[in-house]
Each structure stands twice: as structure tokens, then as C-alpha cells.
Design an enzyme around this catalytic site. Structure first.
Site, PDB file in Angstrom:
ATOM      1  N   GLU A  54       4.463  -5.658  -5.451  1.00 21.19           N
ATOM      2  CA  GLU A  54       5.094  -5.174  -4.223  1.00 21.19           C
ATOM      3  C   GLU A  54       6.616  -5.329  -4.234  1.00 21.19           C
ATOM      4  O   GLU A  54       7.315  -4.650  -3.489  1.00 21.19           O
ATOM      5  CB  GLU A  54       4.496  -5.894  -3.014  1.00 21.19           C
ATOM      6  CG  GLU A  54       3.030  -5.567  -2.786  1.00 21.19           C
ATOM      7  CD  GLU A  54       2.383  -6.445  -1.728  1.00 21.19           C
ATOM      8  OE1 GLU A  54       1.220  -6.178  -1.404  1.00 21.19           O
ATOM      9  OE2 GLU A  54       3.017  -7.386  -1.240  1.00 21.19           O
ATOM     10  N   ASP A  81      -6.733   0.906   1.357  1.00 16.28           N
ATOM     11  CA  ASP A  81      -8.188   1.006   1.468  1.00 16.28           C
ATOM     12  C   ASP A  81      -8.566   1.140   2.932  1.00 16.28           C
ATOM     13  O   ASP A  81      -7.713   1.063   3.815  1.00 16.28           O
ATOM     14  CB  ASP A  81      -8.869  -0.217   0.840  1.00 16.28           C
ATOM     15  CG  ASP A  81      -8.462  -1.519   1.531  1.00 16.28           C
ATOM     16  OD1 ASP A  81      -9.065  -1.833   2.574  1.00 16.28           O
ATOM     17  OD2 ASP A  81      -7.553  -2.210   1.029  1.00 16.28           O
TER      18      ASP A  81
END
Length: 230
Positions: A11, A198
Site C-alpha cells: 500500500e 472484495d
């Protein structure tokens, strides 16, 4: 100076690649990369996963770097049918969904003896992030709403529905509310940014590896543009 926190190496790695004049400090098993991104002074750090790591990281940014604002970027599971994998959620507010002091008369999610149920993000940062995202990620949709955090990876429909019913969250993850909590106590403006990786249901473990990279790519583009705008 802007503090940029990610939970995982993936990230923050691409943001660090864009940094100039970098100095590195190690503290509490974290590496703090101080430098500039698109001309703006920043500190970029991987906090580690979970609320304790995230809160400790935020406090170091406050105490050592005296940051003016904090951005937390990362990935999350969608709790809203309209929010698809790859889309981005900007926090209006955040709360800790695994905080339960109902027995003492507090609403679910509220930390005892705190004067607020949730922690509100900075409106200026959110508006700038929205404009930045729409500019550099025209292929996705930007949402603004509540982000809920807890020390658990949500991957079943029952838990997902529980989060929706109790908190009306837009997405769920594991660090944002702890960063918001620490920033709130230190009176530092903040914004939690989440790219959806997700659906936070039975498909989560299947979707996650496939969509993580794309979700991070969208977040990085947003962060780089935001630094340009600041």
C-alpha cells in the site's frame, strides 16, 4: 507536513517510489520515510495490520513529525451493493465495530467515556480527495460514507449483514477507525481512503488476491494527485 499511512508494504511501496529527498527513521518496528511527493512534504509509513499498530503509528506521526494532516490509504471489503471492486470510499466518519460496551449503556461501537460515537473526517481533505480521484481514476466511482474497522477480516455474509444493520457502513477494514481515533485525540485533520478489494462475504478470500493490486493502483494515483493539489 502530511502523514500517509498504509497497513501493508504493498500500500505504501508505490508512493515511496515517487518520493524525493528521503530520510528514514525507524521506531516501534516501523520505518518512517520523510521527504516530498510532488513538491509537498510528507512522511510515508507502513503501520502494520490491526488497530493497535495503526494507533501507535499515528501517535508517532503526531509526536515526532507534528504532521498537519493524516491520510490513511488501503483496501477494504464493500458493505454496500452499489460499491464494486475497484471503487473508492472516502470516509465521512469511522467507528470501531468491535467495540461493545452496551452493558454500560453505550451504543454499539462507542468507546466508553468518549464524547463521540464516530470520528468525523476532515471535509476539506475529503473534497480534495474526491476531486483528485475523479481526475485520475475516471474508470471507477468515488463514494463518501462511513468506514467501520475491527480486528478481523470479514469474509462471511452473516457478519457483513450485521455490520450493515448496526452501523450502515460503506466498507470494512482493520485500521481506519484506530487512526481516526488517535488523530481525533491529537486534533489532527484526517481522511481514511479505501479502495474496494472484495465484497466482504463468502467470496472475499477468492477475490482478494486477484483484485488487491488494482485496488492499490487506484489509491496510489489518488494520493499522488492529492499531494499535487495540497
Amino acid at each position: 507536513m502530511l502523514g500517509i499511512i498504509g497497513a501493508m508494504d504493498e500500500e505504501v511501496a508505490k508512493v515511496k517510489e515517487q518520493m524525493e529527498n528521503v530520510q528514514i527513521m525507524k521506531k516501534a518496528a516501523m520505518e518512517f520515510f520523510e521527504g516530498t511527493v510532488n513538491g509537498h512534504p510528507v512522511v510515508v509509513v507502513r503501520s502494520g495490520i490491526g488497530k493497535v499498530n495503526a494507533a501507535m503509528c499515528t501517535q508517532i506521526l503526531a509526536d515526532t513529525y507534528h504532521v498537519d494532516a493524516i491520510i490513511n490509504t488501503g483496501i477494504a471489503g464493500s458493505l454496500n451493493a452499489d460499491i464494486n471492486i475497484g471503487d473508492i470510499v472516502l470516509s465521512t466518519d469511522t467507528l470501531e465495530h468491535d467495540m461493545d460496551a452496551v452493558a454500560f449503556g453505550y451504543p454499539l461501537g462507542q468507546i466508553p467515556r468518549m464524547d463521540t460515537l464516530s470520528f468525523e473526517a476532515d471535509e476539506r481533505l475529503r473534497e480534495m480527495a474526491k476531486q483528485s480521484c475523479e481526475k485520475v481514476n475516471p474508470d471507477i466511482t468515488v463514494f463518501e460514507g462511513r468506514i467501520v474497522s475491527g480486528d478481523q477480516f470479514v469474509s462471511d455474509k452473516v457478519k457483513k449483514q450485521w455490520l450493515v444493520e448496526h452501523f450502515a457502513g460503506y466498507c470494512t477494514e482493520m485500521e481506519g477507525a484506530a487512526i481516526a481515533h488517535a488523530a481525533y485525540l491529537n486534533q489532527i485533520p484526517f481522511l481514511i481512503i479505501r479502495a474496494i478489494s472484495d465484497k466482504a462475504d463468502d467470496s472475499a478470500t477468492v477475490d482478494y488476491p486477484a483484485f488487491e493490486a488494482k485496488a492499490i493502483e487506484h489509491s496510489v494515483k489518488l494520493i499522488l494527485e492529492l499531494c499535487r493539489q495540497l
